[in-house]
Enzyme design. Structure first.
Site, PDB file in Angstrom:
ATOM      1  N   HIS A  71       4.788   7.467   2.291  1.00 49.53           N
ATOM      2  CA  HIS A  71       5.546   6.219   2.196  1.00 49.53           C
ATOM      3  C   HIS A  71       4.820   5.218   1.312  1.00 49.53           C
ATOM      4  CE1 HIS A  71       2.738   5.057   5.525  1.00 49.53           C
ATOM      5  NE2 HIS A  71       2.792   3.876   4.963  1.00 49.53           N
ATOM      6  N   GLU A 123       8.124   1.286   3.954  1.00 47.47           N
ATOM      7  CA  GLU A 123       7.647   0.629   5.167  1.00 47.47           C
ATOM      8  C   GLU A 123       7.643  -0.880   4.957  1.00 47.47           C
ATOM      9  OE1 GLU A 123       3.449   1.208   6.029  1.00 47.47           O
ATOM     10  OE2 GLU A 123       3.688   0.627   8.123  1.00 47.47           O
ATOM     11  N   HIS A 178       1.336  -0.257  14.691  1.00 48.77           N
ATOM     12  CA  HIS A 178       0.392   0.843  14.516  1.00 48.77           C
ATOM     13  C   HIS A 178      -0.879   0.518  15.297  1.00 48.77           C
ATOM     14  CE1 HIS A 178       2.616   2.662  11.259  1.00 48.77           C
ATOM     15  NE2 HIS A 178       2.467   1.644  10.453  1.00 48.77           N
ATOM     16  N   TYR A 180       9.291   1.967   9.573  1.00 49.29           N
ATOM     17  CA  TYR A 180       9.467   2.976   8.527  1.00 49.29           C
ATOM     18  C   TYR A 180      10.962   3.152   8.318  1.00 49.29           C
ATOM     19  CZ  TYR A 180       4.618   4.733   8.882  1.00 49.29           C
ATOM     20  OH  TYR A 180       3.270   4.882   8.858  1.00 49.29           O
ATOM     21  N   HIS A 230       0.847  -1.202   0.000  1.00 50.24           N
ATOM     22  CA  HIS A 230       0.000   0.000   0.000  1.00 50.24           C
ATOM     23  C   HIS A 230       0.876   1.242   0.000  1.00 50.24           C
ATOM     24  CE1 HIS A 230       0.938  -0.402   4.374  1.00 50.24           C
ATOM     25  NE2 HIS A 230       1.005   0.918   4.294  1.00 50.24           N
ATOM     26  N   HIS A 273      -5.773  -1.785   4.213  1.00 51.08           N
ATOM     27  CA  HIS A 273      -5.720  -0.630   3.317  1.00 51.08           C
ATOM     28  C   HIS A 273      -4.868  -0.921   2.106  1.00 51.08           C
ATOM     29  CE1 HIS A 273      -2.238  -0.351   5.865  1.00 51.08           C
ATOM     30  NE2 HIS A 273      -1.847   0.820   5.454  1.00 51.08           N
TER      31      HIS A 273
HETATM   32 FE   LIG Z   1       1.727   2.211   5.802  1.00 52.91          FE
END
Ligand SMILES: [Fe+2]
Ligand code: FES
Lengths: 304, 110
Positions: free
Chosen positions: A211, A262, A243, A252, A148, A197
């Site tokens: 990112h 990432e 997260h 990251y 993503h 996502h």
């Molecule tokens: Fe991400």
């Protein structure tokens, strides 16, 4: 289902030789083509010709592409985007090497997004006949696949509307100014399939890329990746950590041009009827970095 | 070996050959606002008050324009001093975050 996944991310790098070292030897992608100052890569668990394109000169976002299941799906997105007044251009097969016909939408944020339904098949590194669990000689962190991206956009609601109305994506999580119905959306996580996502949007003063991420096979591989970054002197922005948003585990880090990458793993399966998660700004630290519960300044100020 | 001075406090450190401003300051236990450390995000810009620097990598025009370079803006993660230099941070102060490193950097240079 119209869009299947983010198919490729194309970014600029200041020094091609150093960037090649990073994406091939540290990230462990497989080079499939070098042509006209651009290098094309795929991860070991991807079957299409490429998922990452790097181009020498400058830094930051060039474009990304989403792969649709059929040409009709692309045509459907085109119809909707044109009807809603977005600038849409047709792209012909070969305009991007090994990519078929498609369309290019320029978002109000200036980001160019391409939709296509065919790319030359390359094949999984482990093959499809009685395959092994992973390639025997993985390089670097051995990133299996592109997952993503998070874009910086000036107006999150506006860009979210494009993805939801034209491509059928839906929101899994949002950061909003409050829990009230009329709250302002600061960030959104949009999915097309069952992952948390495929693209995320964060309100920012400029339209850039924050990112792009590779999906790893689990927390063990995230830790291993951090070890490789230490060996290769790859700057780590944050992590390994988790997260709060998406529950994914993460690091990251930066490529040699300063583009943020990432490694991501985890999250939960999403279905269209899943209730949207809302985070409020007072909990933003925990939302972004679940353990530290504190935002570092870089998360909000650094993008290319 | 170039000497780096940070105004207005007048803190100064000795840099190694080919060392960037960022590397030199962090090696001495100082910190300030930085991002990618790789010339991409433009966060580490400072004002170059005295002296000259060279860039150890190509720097994107969108990150540091020719005009900025000409008018004394310096990208510290890629800038290697050619002479003794003086810089001033923008909207922040240099922080000493690891005094032990400062001690050892001062006693063992090169
Ligand atoms: Fe991400
Ligand atoms: S820290 Fe990103 S450009 Fe210097």
């Amino acid at each position: 289902m119209a869009v299947m996944r983010m198919g490729y991310m194309h970014v600029r790098v200041t020094d091609l030789a150093e960037a090649k070292q990073h994406y091939a030897n540290t990230v462990g992608l497989y080079q499939t083509l070098e042509q006209d100052g651009r290098v094309y890569y795929k991860g070991w668990d991807e079957w299409d010709h490429h998922s990452v394109v790097i181009e020498e000169g400058g830094v930051g976002y060039v474009k990304c592409g989403f792969k649709c299941e059929t040409p009709e799906d692309v045509a459907d997105i085109e119809r909707k985007a044109v009807a809603m007044g977005y600038p849409v251009a047709r792209m012909t097969a070969g305009e991007n090497p090994e990519v078929g016909d498609g369309i290019r939408v320029t978002l109000p944020s200036t980001h160019e997004i391409e939709f296509y339904s065919s790319m030359t098949a390359w094949g999984l590194e482990v093959g499809t006949h009685n395959p092994d669990a992973f390639p025997r000689h993985m390089v670097g962190i051995g990133a299996p696949r592109l997952d993503h991206a998070l874009l910086w956009v000036q107006d999150v609601a506006e860009i979210e509307k494009f993805f939801m109305d034209c491509t059928g994506m839906w929101a899994t999580e949002r950061v909003r100014t409050s829990l009230d119905d009329d709250a302002h959306t600061i960030a959104t996580w949009l999915t097309i399939g069952e992952s948390n996502h495929d693209i995320a949007l964060l309100e920012a003063p400029e339209n850039k890329i924050h990112h792009f991420a590779f999906e790893m096979r689990g927390w063990n591989d995230i830790l291993h990746a951090a070890d490789i970054f230490a060996m290769d002197d790859t700057p780590i922005d944050i992590g390994p950590t988790r997260h709060g948003i998406t529950r994914g585990t993460t690091i990251y880090f930066f490529d040699p041009a300063g583009n943020r990458n990432e490694t991501f793993s985890g999250g939960y399966r999403c279905f269209r009827d899943r209730p949207v998660v809302t985070w409020t700004p007072d909990q933003l630290g925990k939302a972004i970095f679940y353990h530290q519960r504190e935002l570092n300044e870089r998360f909000l100020t650094v993008a290319t | 070996m170039p000497k780096l001075t940070v105004a207005p406090q007048g803190i100064s450190v000795d840099l190694r050959e080919d060392e960037t401003i960022l590397e030199g300051l962090f090696r001495h236990g100082y910190a300030y606002r930085i991002g990618c450390r790789r010339g991409g995000c433009a966060i580490c810009k400072v004002d170059l008050l005295e002296g000259t620097v060279a860039y150890n990598r190509p720097v994107a025009e969108t990150v540091l324009s020719a005009e900025e370079q000409a008018t004394g803006t310096c990208l510290t993660c890629r800038a290697v001093p050619e002479t003794d230099i003086t810089i001033a941070l923008r909207e922040e102060n240099l922080r000493r975050v690891a005094s032990l490193m400062a001690l050892y950097a001062a006693t063992r240079t090169g």
